[in-house]
Design a protein around this motif. Structure first.
Motif, PDB file in Angstrom:
ATOM      1  N   SER A  49      23.769  62.448  58.898  1.00 18.37           N
ATOM      2  CA  SER A  49      23.017  61.601  59.811  1.00 18.37           C
ATOM      3  C   SER A  49      22.741  60.280  59.117  1.00 18.37           C
ATOM      4  CB  SER A  49      21.696  62.260  60.201  1.00 18.37           C
ATOM      5  OG  SER A  49      20.846  62.304  59.076  1.00 18.37           O
ATOM      6  N   ASP A  50      22.217  59.360  59.889  1.00 15.42           N
ATOM      7  CA  ASP A  50      21.755  58.129  59.272  1.00 15.42           C
ATOM      8  C   ASP A  50      20.530  57.636  60.016  1.00 15.42           C
ATOM      9  OD1 ASP A  50      23.227  57.018  61.611  1.00 15.42           O
ATOM     10  OD2 ASP A  50      22.845  55.115  60.611  1.00 15.42           O
ATOM     11  N   ASP A  51      19.768  56.823  59.337  1.00 16.56           N
ATOM     12  CA  ASP A  51      18.717  56.075  59.985  1.00 16.56           C
ATOM     13  C   ASP A  51      18.913  54.646  59.522  1.00 16.56           C
ATOM     14  OD1 ASP A  51      16.509  56.210  61.826  1.00 16.56           O
ATOM     15  OD2 ASP A  51      15.240  55.567  60.174  1.00 16.56           O
ATOM     16  N   SER A  52      18.887  53.741  60.461  1.00 16.63           N
ATOM     17  CA  SER A  52      19.207  52.366  60.111  1.00 16.63           C
ATOM     18  C   SER A  52      18.415  51.405  60.964  1.00 16.63           C
ATOM     19  CB  SER A  52      20.714  52.120  60.292  1.00 16.63           C
ATOM     20  OG  SER A  52      21.101  52.395  61.633  1.00 16.63           O
ATOM     21  N   GLY A  53      18.389  50.158  60.526  1.00 17.02           N
ATOM     22  CA  GLY A  53      17.694  49.135  61.277  1.00 17.02           C
ATOM     23  C   GLY A  53      17.834  47.791  60.606  1.00 17.02           C
ATOM     24  N   ILE A  54      17.288  46.807  61.269  1.00 18.38           N
ATOM     25  CA  ILE A  54      17.327  45.449  60.736  1.00 18.38           C
ATOM     26  C   ILE A  54      15.973  45.136  60.097  1.00 18.38           C
ATOM     27  CG2 ILE A  54      16.595  44.320  62.892  1.00 18.38           C
ATOM     28  CD1 ILE A  54      18.831  42.175  62.181  1.00 18.38           C
ATOM     29  N   CYS A  55      16.021  44.504  58.951  1.00 17.41           N
ATOM     30  CA  CYS A  55      14.811  44.183  58.190  1.00 17.41           C
ATOM     31  C   CYS A  55      14.777  42.677  57.977  1.00 17.41           C
ATOM     32  CB  CYS A  55      14.830  44.895  56.843  1.00 17.41           C
ATOM     33  SG  CYS A  55      15.033  46.688  56.965  1.00 17.41           S
ATOM     34  N   VAL A  56      13.753  42.022  58.506  1.00 10.46           N
ATOM     35  CA  VAL A  56      13.647  40.566  58.455  1.00 10.46           C
ATOM     36  C   VAL A  56      12.615  40.183  57.396  1.00 10.46           C
ATOM     37  CG1 VAL A  56      13.160  38.482  59.790  1.00 10.46           C
ATOM     38  CG2 VAL A  56      14.263  40.447  60.900  1.00 10.46           C
ATOM     39  N   ASP A  57      13.040  39.341  56.470  1.00  9.14           N
ATOM     40  CA  ASP A  57      12.187  38.986  55.324  1.00  9.14           C
ATOM     41  C   ASP A  57      10.837  38.425  55.757  1.00  9.14           C
ATOM     42  OD1 ASP A  57      14.403  39.745  53.869  1.00  9.14           O
ATOM     43  OD2 ASP A  57      14.981  37.706  53.288  1.00  9.14           O
ATOM     44  N   VAL A  58      10.841  37.444  56.654  1.00  8.71           N
ATOM     45  CA  VAL A  58       9.607  36.771  57.043  1.00  8.71           C
ATOM     46  C   VAL A  58       8.663  37.695  57.825  1.00  8.71           C
ATOM     47  CG1 VAL A  58      10.368  35.785  59.256  1.00  8.71           C
ATOM     48  CG2 VAL A  58       8.735  34.514  57.831  1.00  8.71           C
ATOM     49  N   LEU A  59       9.186  38.804  58.317  1.00  9.22           N
ATOM     50  CA  LEU A  59       8.368  39.799  59.018  1.00  9.22           C
ATOM     51  C   LEU A  59       8.002  40.963  58.102  1.00  9.22           C
ATOM     52  CD1 LEU A  59      10.123  39.960  62.529  1.00  9.22           C
ATOM     53  CD2 LEU A  59       8.083  38.661  61.851  1.00  9.22           C
ATOM     54  N   GLY A  60       8.142  40.757  56.793  1.00  6.44           N
ATOM     55  CA  GLY A  60       7.770  41.797  55.838  1.00  6.44           C
ATOM     56  C   GLY A  60       8.662  43.026  55.898  1.00  6.44           C
ATOM     57  N   GLY A  61       9.908  42.848  56.358  1.00  3.47           N
ATOM     58  CA  GLY A  61      10.843  43.977  56.448  1.00  3.47           C
ATOM     59  C   GLY A  61      10.899  44.611  57.824  1.00  3.47           C
ATOM     60  N   SER A  62      10.095  44.165  58.739  1.00  5.62           N
ATOM     61  CA  SER A  62      10.159  44.671  60.115  1.00  5.62           C
ATOM     62  C   SER A  62      11.331  44.002  60.842  1.00  5.62           C
ATOM     63  CB  SER A  62       8.858  44.356  60.852  1.00  5.62           C
ATOM     64  OG  SER A  62       7.797  45.083  60.298  1.00  5.62           O
ATOM     65  N   PRO A  63      11.820  44.615  61.902  1.00  3.63           N
ATOM     66  CA  PRO A  63      11.415  45.850  62.550  1.00  3.63           C
ATOM     67  C   PRO A  63      11.627  47.119  61.718  1.00  3.63           C
ATOM     68  CG  PRO A  63      12.765  44.533  64.038  1.00  3.63           C
ATOM     69  CD  PRO A  63      12.833  43.890  62.690  1.00  3.63           C
ATOM     70  N   GLY A  64      12.580  47.123  60.769  1.00  3.56           N
ATOM     71  CA  GLY A  64      12.754  48.282  59.894  1.00  3.56           C
ATOM     72  C   GLY A  64      12.990  49.571  60.659  1.00  3.56           C
ATOM     73  N   ILE A  65      12.215  50.607  60.318  1.00  2.00           N
ATOM     74  CA  ILE A  65      12.421  51.916  60.957  1.00  2.00           C
ATOM     75  C   ILE A  65      12.084  51.889  62.450  1.00  2.00           C
ATOM     76  CG2 ILE A  65      12.069  53.210  58.821  1.00  2.00           C
ATOM     77  CD1 ILE A  65       9.268  53.999  59.986  1.00  2.00           C
ATOM     78  N   PHE A  66      11.439  50.816  62.898  1.00  3.32           N
ATOM     79  CA  PHE A  66      11.089  50.704  64.320  1.00  3.32           C
ATOM     80  C   PHE A  66      12.110  49.890  65.113  1.00  3.32           C
ATOM     81  CE2 PHE A  66       7.107  50.976  61.852  1.00  3.32           C
ATOM     82  CZ  PHE A  66       6.701  52.229  62.278  1.00  3.32           C
ATOM     83  N   SER A  67      13.261  49.592  64.520  1.00  4.00           N
ATOM     84  CA  SER A  67      14.253  48.725  65.160  1.00  4.00           C
ATOM     85  C   SER A  67      14.644  49.175  66.559  1.00  4.00           C
ATOM     86  CB  SER A  67      15.506  48.616  64.280  1.00  4.00           C
ATOM     87  OG  SER A  67      15.213  47.927  63.084  1.00  4.00           O
ATOM     88  N   ALA A  68      14.874  50.459  66.749  1.00  2.14           N
ATOM     89  CA  ALA A  68      15.328  50.959  68.053  1.00  2.14           C
ATOM     90  C   ALA A  68      14.235  50.901  69.110  1.00  2.14           C
ATOM     91  CB  ALA A  68      15.849  52.390  67.930  1.00  2.14           C
ATOM     92  N   ARG A  69      12.979  50.857  68.682  1.00  5.98           N
ATOM     93  CA  ARG A  69      11.859  50.858  69.632  1.00  5.98           C
ATOM     94  C   ARG A  69      10.995  49.591  69.491  1.00  5.98           C
ATOM     95  NH1 ARG A  69      12.301  55.702  67.160  1.00  5.98           N
ATOM     96  NH2 ARG A  69      12.734  57.531  68.428  1.00  5.98           N
ATOM     97  N   TRP A  70      11.567  48.522  68.969  1.00  5.02           N
ATOM     98  CA  TRP A  70      10.791  47.323  68.664  1.00  5.02           C
ATOM     99  C   TRP A  70      10.091  46.755  69.890  1.00  5.02           C
ATOM    100  CZ3 TRP A  70       8.436  45.986  64.682  1.00  5.02           C
ATOM    101  CH2 TRP A  70       8.075  44.668  64.376  1.00  5.02           C
ATOM    102  N   ALA A  71      10.740  46.814  71.040  1.00  3.34           N
ATOM    103  CA  ALA A  71      10.143  46.275  72.267  1.00  3.34           C
ATOM    104  C   ALA A  71       9.496  47.364  73.116  1.00  3.34           C
ATOM    105  CB  ALA A  71      11.198  45.525  73.075  1.00  3.34           C
ATOM    106  N   GLY A  72       9.391  48.580  72.583  1.00  2.00           N
ATOM    107  CA  GLY A  72       8.749  49.661  73.335  1.00  2.00           C
ATOM    108  C   GLY A  72       9.555  50.941  73.320  1.00  2.00           C
TER     109      GLY A  72
END
Length: 196
Positions: free
Chosen positions: A65-88
Motif C-alpha cells: 500500500s501507499d499513503d501519499s500527498g502534497i506537502c507545501v513548505d509555506v503551509l508547514g507541510g500541509s496538506p500532507g496526510i490530509f491531501s485527499a480530504r483537503w477541501a472536505g
C-alpha cells in the motif's frame, strides 16, 4: 507470486502495475476488493501500514500500500496526510486543488516550494512489515497546466522540468515520481520474497 494492492483507487492500481511489472517479472499485482480501513494515523507511514495490514489480514496474501500527498513548505507541510480530504470529506480532487491554489494565491514564486511524499508499505500475513519513503521536490504553480495525471499533478512543477506533472508522459512520471521513488526502494524486498 501474488501481492494485493491495498487501495480502491484505480489510478494507483494502474500506476503501480506500470512501476512494478517491468521491475519484477512474475509478480502479479491484484486489486483489493475488501473493506476500507479507517486511516486514523497521523503520519504517511502509519496510514500506509494500516491499509497494508488490513489487506493482508483480509486476503491472506502479502499486501502493499501507499499513503501519499502534497506537502507545501509555506503551509508547514500541509496538506500532507490530509491531501485527499483537503477541501472536505467528499475527497473531491478538483475542490482540493482549487482550495490549495486559493490558499497560495498571494504567495510569491520563491515561496511556493513543496514536494510530493509517498510512503510505500508491505505487510505479510505473518505480521512482518516494511515501509520506505520517496519524495519528489518541486514548486506549486499559480494555475492548472495539463490534463494528464490526477490529484494535484496539474499544479505541481517537478524540479528539473518546465512542465507540470500532469503534462509528463506516464513513462516519465513512473520513473521519477514520489511513488516510483518509494516503490523503487521496496522492489528489492519484493524480489527477495519472490525468490523465497
Amino acid at each position: 507470486m501474488q501481492v494485493v494492492l491495498a487501495t480502491h483507487n484505480q489510478h494507483k492500481v494502474e500506476e503501480l502495475r506500470r512501476i512494478l511489472a517491468p521491475a519484477i517479472p512474475g509478480l502479479e499485482v491484484l486489486a483489493y476488493d475488501g473493506p476500507e480501513p479507517v486511516e486514523d494515523g497521523v503520519t504517511f507511514a502509519e496510514n500506509a501500514l494500516i491499509k497494508a495490514r488490513a489487506a493482508a489480514a483480509h486476503t491472506g496474501l502479502p499486501a502493499i500500500s501507499d499513503d501519499s500527498g502534497i506537502c507545501v513548505d509555506v503551509l508547514g507541510g500541509s496538506p500532507g496526510i490530509f491531501s485527499a480530504r483537503w477541501a472536505g470529506p467528499a475527497r473531491d480532487s478538483d475542490q482540493n486543488l482549487q482550495l490549495l491554489l486559493w490558499q497560495l494565491g498571494d504567495v510569491a514564486a520563491e515561496h511556493r516550494g513543496g514536494h510530493f511524499t509517498c510512503v510505500a508499505a508491505l505487510a505479510m500475513p505473518d505480521g512482518t512489515e516494511w515501509h520506505v519513503t520517496g519524495e519528489w521536490p518541486g514548486q506549486i504553480l499559480t494555475e492548472r497546466s495539463g490534463a494528464g495525471g490526477f490529484g494535484y499533478d496539474p499544479i505541481f512543477l517537478p524540479d528539473g522540468y518546465a512542465i507540470s506533472a500532469a503534462e509528463l508522459t506516464p513513462n516519465v512520471k513512473n520513473e521519477h515520481s514520489h511513488r516510483a521513488r518509494a516503490f523503487g526502494k521496496l522492489i528489492p524486498v519484493l524480489e527477495t520474497l519472490l525468490e523465497a
